[in-house]
Design a protein around this motif. Structure first.
Motif, PDB file in Angstrom:
ATOM      1  N   LEU B  56       0.838  -1.213   0.000  1.00 47.99           N
ATOM      2  CA  LEU B  56       0.000   0.000   0.000  1.00 47.99           C
ATOM      3  C   LEU B  56       0.870   1.258   0.000  1.00 47.99           C
ATOM      4  O   LEU B  56       0.532   2.257  -0.637  1.00 47.99           O
ATOM      5  CB  LEU B  56      -0.948  -0.010   1.205  1.00 47.99           C
ATOM      6  N   PHE B  57       1.991   1.211   0.710  1.00 46.18           N
ATOM      7  CA  PHE B  57       2.932   2.343   0.646  1.00 46.18           C
ATOM      8  C   PHE B  57       3.470   2.483  -0.780  1.00 46.18           C
ATOM      9  O   PHE B  57       3.602   3.583  -1.307  1.00 46.18           O
ATOM     10  CB  PHE B  57       4.102   2.134   1.615  1.00 46.18           C
ATOM     11  N   LEU B  58       3.788   1.333  -1.399  1.00 44.61           N
ATOM     12  CA  LEU B  58       4.326   1.343  -2.761  1.00 44.61           C
ATOM     13  C   LEU B  58       3.286   1.889  -3.748  1.00 44.61           C
ATOM     14  O   LEU B  58       3.595   2.710  -4.623  1.00 44.61           O
ATOM     15  CB  LEU B  58       4.746  -0.074  -3.152  1.00 44.61           C
ATOM     16  N   TRP B  59       2.044   1.437  -3.588  1.00 45.99           N
ATOM     17  CA  TRP B  59       0.956   1.901  -4.459  1.00 45.99           C
ATOM     18  C   TRP B  59       0.792   3.417  -4.324  1.00 45.99           C
ATOM     19  O   TRP B  59       0.664   4.132  -5.315  1.00 45.99           O
ATOM     20  CB  TRP B  59      -0.333   1.167  -4.097  1.00 45.99           C
ATOM     21  N   ARG B  60       0.809   3.901  -3.081  1.00 46.79           N
ATOM     22  CA  ARG B  60       0.646   5.335  -2.846  1.00 46.79           C
ATOM     23  C   ARG B  60       1.788   6.124  -3.497  1.00 46.79           C
ATOM     24  O   ARG B  60       1.588   7.225  -3.989  1.00 46.79           O
ATOM     25  CB  ARG B  60       0.602   5.601  -1.338  1.00 46.79           C
ATOM     26  N   ALA B  61       2.979   5.535  -3.516  1.00 41.03           N
ATOM     27  CA  ALA B  61       4.139   6.220  -4.087  1.00 41.03           C
ATOM     28  C   ALA B  61       4.072   6.283  -5.610  1.00 41.03           C
ATOM     29  O   ALA B  61       4.520   7.255  -6.221  1.00 41.03           O
ATOM     30  CB  ALA B  61       5.423   5.506  -3.650  1.00 41.03           C
ATOM     31  N   ARG B  63       1.194   5.397  -7.755  1.00 37.48           N
ATOM     32  CA  ARG B  63      -0.084   5.318  -8.471  1.00 37.48           C
ATOM     33  C   ARG B  63      -0.275   6.441  -9.483  1.00 37.48           C
ATOM     34  O   ARG B  63      -0.665   6.188 -10.617  1.00 37.48           O
ATOM     35  CB  ARG B  63      -1.254   5.281  -7.492  1.00 37.48           C
ATOM     36  N   TRP B  64      -0.015   7.694  -9.107  1.00 34.02           N
ATOM     37  CA  TRP B  64      -0.305   8.796 -10.033  1.00 34.02           C
ATOM     38  C   TRP B  64       0.644   8.790 -11.214  1.00 34.02           C
ATOM     39  O   TRP B  64       0.270   9.136 -12.335  1.00 34.02           O
ATOM     40  CB  TRP B  64      -0.287  10.139  -9.309  1.00 34.02           C
ATOM     41  N   TRP B  65       1.894   8.401 -10.973  1.00 32.46           N
ATOM     42  CA  TRP B  65       2.843   8.308 -12.092  1.00 32.46           C
ATOM     43  C   TRP B  65       2.418   7.200 -13.046  1.00 32.46           C
ATOM     44  O   TRP B  65       2.428   7.381 -14.267  1.00 32.46           O
ATOM     45  CB  TRP B  65       4.261   8.034 -11.568  1.00 32.46           C
ATOM     46  N   GLY B  66       2.066   6.050 -12.482  1.00 27.78           N
ATOM     47  CA  GLY B  66       1.653   4.914 -13.314  1.00 27.78           C
ATOM     48  C   GLY B  66       0.373   5.205 -14.076  1.00 27.78           C
ATOM     49  O   GLY B  66       0.267   4.924 -15.275  1.00 27.78           O
ATOM     50  N   SER B 104      11.404  10.364 -15.593  1.00 31.50           N
ATOM     51  CA  SER B 104      12.478  11.129 -14.960  1.00 31.50           C
ATOM     52  C   SER B 104      11.926  11.949 -13.802  1.00 31.50           C
ATOM     53  O   SER B 104      12.530  12.000 -12.719  1.00 31.50           O
ATOM     54  CB  SER B 104      13.154  12.053 -15.979  1.00 31.50           C
ATOM     55  N   ALA B 105      10.776  12.598 -14.019  1.00 33.83           N
ATOM     56  CA  ALA B 105      10.166  13.395 -12.948  1.00 33.83           C
ATOM     57  C   ALA B 105       9.785  12.496 -11.772  1.00 33.83           C
ATOM     58  O   ALA B 105       9.985  12.859 -10.604  1.00 33.83           O
ATOM     59  CB  ALA B 105       8.930  14.116 -13.480  1.00 33.83           C
ATOM     60  N   SER B 127       5.544   2.077 -11.325  1.00 35.95           N
ATOM     61  CA  SER B 127       4.751   2.935 -12.217  1.00 35.95           C
ATOM     62  C   SER B 127       4.600   2.283 -13.585  1.00 35.95           C
ATOM     63  O   SER B 127       3.525   2.323 -14.192  1.00 35.95           O
ATOM     64  CB  SER B 127       5.428   4.303 -12.385  1.00 35.95           C
ATOM     65  N   ALA B 128       5.678   1.682 -14.061  1.00 34.38           N
ATOM     66  CA  ALA B 128       5.642   1.022 -15.375  1.00 34.38           C
ATOM     67  C   ALA B 128       4.664  -0.152 -15.357  1.00 34.38           C
ATOM     68  O   ALA B 128       3.942  -0.385 -16.333  1.00 34.38           O
ATOM     69  CB  ALA B 128       7.038   0.541 -15.756  1.00 34.38           C
ATOM     70  N   ILE B 129       4.645  -0.888 -14.237  1.00 33.02           N
ATOM     71  CA  ILE B 129       3.725  -2.031 -14.137  1.00 33.02           C
ATOM     72  C   ILE B 129       2.279  -1.539 -14.132  1.00 33.02           C
ATOM     73  O   ILE B 129       1.400  -2.098 -14.805  1.00 33.02           O
ATOM     74  CB  ILE B 129       4.048  -2.872 -12.877  1.00 33.02           C
ATOM     75  N   ILE B 130       2.028  -0.456 -13.370  1.00 36.42           N
ATOM     76  CA  ILE B 130       0.666   0.105 -13.332  1.00 36.42           C
ATOM     77  C   ILE B 130       0.280   0.601 -14.733  1.00 36.42           C
ATOM     78  O   ILE B 130      -0.830   0.330 -15.221  1.00 36.42           O
ATOM     79  CB  ILE B 130       0.586   1.264 -12.309  1.00 36.42           C
ATOM     80  N   ALA B 131       1.198   1.307 -15.388  1.00 35.36           N
ATOM     81  CA  ALA B 131       0.914   1.835 -16.727  1.00 35.36           C
ATOM     82  C   ALA B 131       0.658   0.696 -17.708  1.00 35.36           C
ATOM     83  O   ALA B 131      -0.238   0.791 -18.564  1.00 35.36           O
ATOM     84  CB  ALA B 131       2.086   2.694 -17.200  1.00 35.36           C
ATOM     85  N   SER B 132       1.411  -0.387 -17.576  1.00 38.89           N
ATOM     86  CA  SER B 132       1.219  -1.536 -18.471  1.00 38.89           C
ATOM     87  C   SER B 132      -0.170  -2.118 -18.279  1.00 38.89           C
ATOM     88  O   SER B 132      -0.860  -2.449 -19.258  1.00 38.89           O
ATOM     89  CB  SER B 132       2.271  -2.614 -18.188  1.00 38.89           C
ATOM     90  N   ALA B 133      -0.573  -2.243 -17.005  1.00 40.45           N
ATOM     91  CA  ALA B 133      -1.904  -2.803 -16.728  1.00 40.45           C
ATOM     92  C   ALA B 133      -2.987  -1.915 -17.334  1.00 40.45           C
ATOM     93  O   ALA B 133      -3.922  -2.412 -17.981  1.00 40.45           O
ATOM     94  CB  ALA B 133      -2.099  -2.939 -15.223  1.00 40.45           C
ATOM     95  N   VAL B 134      -2.836  -0.602 -17.142  1.00 41.14           N
ATOM     96  CA  VAL B 134      -3.836   0.331 -17.687  1.00 41.14           C
ATOM     97  C   VAL B 134      -3.882   0.226 -19.206  1.00 41.14           C
ATOM     98  O   VAL B 134      -4.952   0.127 -19.813  1.00 41.14           O
ATOM     99  CB  VAL B 134      -3.505   1.780 -17.257  1.00 41.14           C
TER     100      VAL B 134
END
Lengths: 109, 190
Positions: B56-61, B63-66, B104-105, B127-134
């Motif tokens: 959950l800490f990782l997701w919070r870190a 999520r918005w980037w992903g 980078s940001a 973030s890349a994993i979240i973006a891939s899922a989306v």
């Protein structure tokens, strides 16, 4: 005018006040859960604590470590004067919104 | 022997908890693990609880980037579907440079906030994993528009390993830049 806080921020600040300056992350989390009546995640509470500290509404100090904590120090939180003002302002806004209504509200639809 | 949460999860927690409160947070999680979760749920249950907290800490870190990167990829797909062109190079370049900027940001922010270069890498990969899922799931809504247009088939062929590698590299670079900036300002890093 003092800042008006969101519900979660108010719950965290009230929990800190209730614990009287001895509250640390874990006890604050349990107090917030009791007041909101639902489970909350540690990440949400710590993020809010940090944000409130950045806004100057909370102050923190390092406490003692114990074997159960792997020797890591507790971080105790206490409310500041701006924090008290913000809580009072938020309470006043909430009361103002509800002024003129009898509680509980009866459905009119 | 004293029970303890999985070491990998404890290490990961060190990368996704803010530097200023890291000791307090990790100590609180460990205390809850020993005093409440382990007696109540047993070792496997307590381990699962601890891992969930860290994720959950990782997701919070991340999520918005992903989600931002996922939205970028989906937007590009939608433009390709509804505004076809004969030359996709310009669009590809625009998407690539935007992704580089986002990664980078993300790395700069994570590196600075968590005061660790590897935090940038971890958050970038997540973030890349979240973006891939989306970007894998959302195009399924466009299936009717894609069907029968072979030139658009690559929309459903999301290069996940490439996105993850890309994320790891550029977010690490971003975190390295943050560290350099921190060194110039005399900031202590973990």
């Amino acid at each position: 005018m003092a800042e008006v806080l969101g519900v979660f921020e108010q719950a965290v600040l009230v929990a800190v006040v209730h614990l009287g300056g001895d509250g640390y992350g874990r006890t604050i989390l349990k107090e917030v859960e009791a007041r909101l009546g639902r489970d909350v995640t540690a990440s949400a509470v710590y993020t809010t604590l940090e944000r409130l500290e950045d806004k100057g509404l909370l102050a923190s100090r390092a406490g003692e470590g114990t074997p159960a904590r792997g020797g890591r120090a507790k971080r105790h939180f206490a409310i500041t004067r701006p924090g008290v003002r913000a809580l009072n302002a938020s309470r006043a806004v909430s009361q103002n919104i509800w002024r003129g209504f009898a509680w509980p509200l009866k459905g009119r639809a | 022997m004293t029970p303890h949460p999985p070491l990998w999860a404890q290490s990961l927690a060190g990368f996704v908890t803010p530097a200023r409160h890291r000791d307090g947070i990790l100590g609180d999680l460990l205390e809850e693990y020993h005093e409440v979760q382990h007696p109540r749920r047993g070792e496997a249950g307590a381990d699962a609880w601890y891992v969930r907290q860290v994720l959950l800490f990782l997701w919070r870190a991340a999520r918005w980037w992903g989600l931002g990167l996922g939205a970028l990829i989906v937007a590009r797909d939608a433009i390709d579907v509804y505004a076809p062109t004969n030359d996709y190079h310009l669009r590809s370049a625009w998407t690539t440079y935007s992704a580089v900027a986002l990664y980078s940001a993300c790395g700069v922010r994570a590196g600075w906030y968590y005061r660790r270069v590897l935090s940038g890498t971890v958050v970038g990969i997540t973030s890349a994993i979240i973006a891939s899922a989306v970007s894998l799931l959302v195009p399924l809504l466009f299936l009717h528009a894609i069907a029968g247009r072979p030139e658009l088939s690559e929309i459903l062929d999301v290069p996940v390993p490439f996105l993850v590698l890309f994320g790891a590299i550029f977010s690490s670079l971003g975190a390295g830049i943050a560290r350099g900036g921190g060194a110039l300002r005399g900031v202590t890093w973990g």
